[in-house]
Structures are given as C-alpha cells and as structure tokens.
Design an enzyme around this catalytic site. Sequence first.
Site, mmCIF file in Angstrom:
data_model
loop_
_atom_site.group_PDB
_atom_site.id
_atom_site.type_symbol
_atom_site.label_atom_id
_atom_site.label_comp_id
_atom_site.label_asym_id
_atom_site.label_seq_id
_atom_site.Cartn_x
_atom_site.Cartn_y
_atom_site.Cartn_z
ATOM 1 N N LYS A 17 0.823 -1.211 0.000
ATOM 2 C CA LYS A 17 0.000 0.000 0.000
ATOM 3 C C LYS A 17 0.859 1.264 0.000
ATOM 4 C CE LYS A 17 -2.448 -0.623 3.811
ATOM 5 N NZ LYS A 17 -1.910 -1.883 4.308
ATOM 6 N N ARG A 92 -10.227 0.953 7.920
ATOM 7 C CA ARG A 92 -9.859 -0.408 8.284
ATOM 8 C C ARG A 92 -11.049 -1.187 8.833
ATOM 9 N NH1 ARG A 92 -4.228 0.799 8.653
ATOM 10 N NH2 ARG A 92 -2.827 -0.897 9.050
ATOM 11 N N ARG A 131 11.199 -5.478 6.155
ATOM 12 C CA ARG A 131 10.961 -4.072 5.781
ATOM 13 C C ARG A 131 11.833 -3.117 6.583
ATOM 14 N NH1 ARG A 131 5.012 -2.046 5.347
ATOM 15 N NH2 ARG A 131 4.743 -3.132 7.313
ATOM 16 N N ARG A 164 10.211 -1.112 11.647
ATOM 17 C CA ARG A 164 9.092 -0.604 12.433
ATOM 18 C C ARG A 164 8.927 -1.418 13.703
ATOM 19 N NH1 ARG A 164 4.016 0.284 8.445
ATOM 20 N NH2 ARG A 164 3.027 -0.682 10.248
ATOM 21 N N ARG A 175 -1.322 -8.631 13.288
ATOM 22 C CA ARG A 175 -1.864 -7.603 12.388
ATOM 23 C C ARG A 175 -2.579 -8.247 11.199
ATOM 24 N NH1 ARG A 175 3.233 -4.683 10.963
ATOM 25 N NH2 ARG A 175 1.974 -3.291 9.684
HETATM 26 P P1 AMP Z 1 0.011 0.859 9.036
HETATM 27 O O1 AMP Z 1 1.218 1.714 8.928
HETATM 28 O O2 AMP Z 1 -1.086 1.277 8.085
HETATM 29 O O3 AMP Z 1 0.307 -0.619 8.954
HETATM 30 O O4 AMP Z 1 -0.597 1.109 10.504
HETATM 31 C C1 AMP Z 1 0.134 0.802 11.659
HETATM 32 C C2 AMP Z 1 -0.787 0.681 12.863
HETATM 33 O O5 AMP Z 1 -1.463 1.918 13.081
HETATM 34 C C3 AMP Z 1 -1.909 -0.337 12.721
HETATM 35 O O6 AMP Z 1 -1.474 -1.651 13.020
HETATM 36 C C4 AMP Z 1 -2.922 0.193 13.732
HETATM 37 O O7 AMP Z 1 -2.526 -0.078 15.052
HETATM 38 C C5 AMP Z 1 -2.790 1.698 13.531
HETATM 39 N N1 AMP Z 1 -3.718 2.183 12.482
HETATM 40 C C6 AMP Z 1 -3.380 2.749 11.283
HETATM 41 N N2 AMP Z 1 -4.470 3.083 10.587
HETATM 42 C C7 AMP Z 1 -5.536 2.718 11.349
HETATM 43 C C8 AMP Z 1 -6.948 2.775 11.168
HETATM 44 N N3 AMP Z 1 -7.495 3.265 10.054
HETATM 45 N N4 AMP Z 1 -7.723 2.285 12.162
HETATM 46 C C9 AMP Z 1 -7.203 1.790 13.287
HETATM 47 N N5 AMP Z 1 -5.880 1.693 13.526
HETATM 48 C C10 AMP Z 1 -5.044 2.147 12.561
#
Ligand code: AMP
Length: 222
Positions: A17, A92, A131, A164, A175
């Site tokens: 993404k 999400r 990553r 990360r 996740r």
């Molecule tokens: P990402 O970088 O998109 O993988 O997001 C990292 C973490 O941020 C996720 O595992 C969630 O804990 C939180 N997060 C990001 N976007 C959302 C969302 N739209 N709703 C809820 N938690 C989010």
Amino acid sequence: MTEPMRIILLGAPGSGKGTQARRMARELKIAHIATGDILRRAVEAEGELGRRAKAIMTQGDLVPDAVMVGLMAERLVQRDAARGFVLDGFPRTVEQAAALEKLLGGMGASVDHVFQLNVPEEELIKRSVGRRVCGKCGRNYHLISAAPRDPGRCDECGGELRARDDDGEDTVRKRLEVYQASSRPLAEYYAARGVLRKIDGTPTPEVVYQAIAGWLRGTGRR
Ligand code: AMP
C-alpha cells in the site's frame, strides 16, 4: 483543473500500500494520507494521541474508530486534500468506511476507486519482517528484495533506515489476523458501491502500478 481523484488502497500489512500510494500521489499530484504514518509521528511527538495509540500499535491492534474518524475529519479539510487524495491504511473497518462516506458526502464528494492489493500470507510475513523504512522521507525498503545502495541509508534523502516497532513476526501475524477479520466486510462494502478493484499485489511494484494505472485511465479489467 481536472476533477479531484479520491482513491482508497486496501490491503494487508506488507501488501505494498505505502509503495503504491506514494507513487500514485506523486504521479496524480494528489495528497498521500497514511494513517499509520500520522500515528507514528504522533507517537514520536509524545502528545495525547501518541500516548493513546502507542501500546495499541505495538500490539498490532486497531486504534478506536472514533479516534481515527476524528483524525481523518481534520486531515481531509486540509488544503492539499482538495486536489484529491489516496488513503493508505484507512478505512480499516466498515464503521470507518461509513464515517468516511458521511464526511465526504458533507463535502459533496465521494470515493472514485478502491484498490484491494492481494498477496498470500507467507509472502506478507516475509515482506514485513524484512521491511526497513526511512525515518526522514518514509520510503520503504526490503533487506533482500529492495535493498538500499548504502546499508542503513535512504537512497533518496540519506535518512536513517529503521525497522518498524510492529514488524516483528509475532506482531505481524497478529496484524494479519486483524486485517483478515475486517477485509471481507470492507471489500463487500465497496463492491456494493461499484468501486472495488481487486489487484494482484505479488508482482513487482512497477507491474502492480501499471495494473492500477489501467483502472485510473479507464482501461482496467472488469
Ligand atoms: P500501518 O502503517 O497502516 O500498517 O498502521 C500501523 C498501525 O497503526 C496499525 O497496526 C494500527 O494499530 C494503527 N492504524 C493505522 N491506521 C488505522 C486505522 N485506520 N484504524 C485503526 N488503527 C489504525
């Protein structure tokens, strides 16, 4: 000015993404809105939002819908989003999708395309565990398949590359579980609105981008 393009990218952690969203934003001159990046910056800033989000993120859980919707309501009215945007990591949940529809509706807008990047689970785990992310410009690398020229340094800006906090294998598996639970209802939500495009996320970033670009030009496969 051409009509603003409003795009959502759905996909599991590691599905590409971020990589695709960055390129789309650059080529279409629209805003890249990555909720994970916004939250990671909030964690670093150690403010109220960061304190609430930190533990949730390290465990691989979702930040509550109300918090995320509030954050998005603030972000979407910023000037750069008026030219269009690509959402990376939001919505999400179906609740977030419904809230987004309402927010956009209030602005006389709606979503044009929802791309779902599909990648098999074992590949997702490999991608996330290897990553590395530039702390300065956010560009993603992979230790094996997309290594930087200079180990530990970003090719583009020279920033330091880091893993990360939530990319350890156990958290990645968690996740993925969280993603699986919400992906089907979300896909159904957007399929019902006629905007869902499923994309094979396994080929190279270039091939994946061309598949997306086909849809954006109106020549995608139906
Ligand atoms: P990402 O970088 O998109 O993988 O997001 C990292 C973490 O941020 C996720 O595992 C969630 O804990 C939180 N997060 C990001 N976007 C959302 C969302 N739209 N709703 C809820 N938690 C989010």
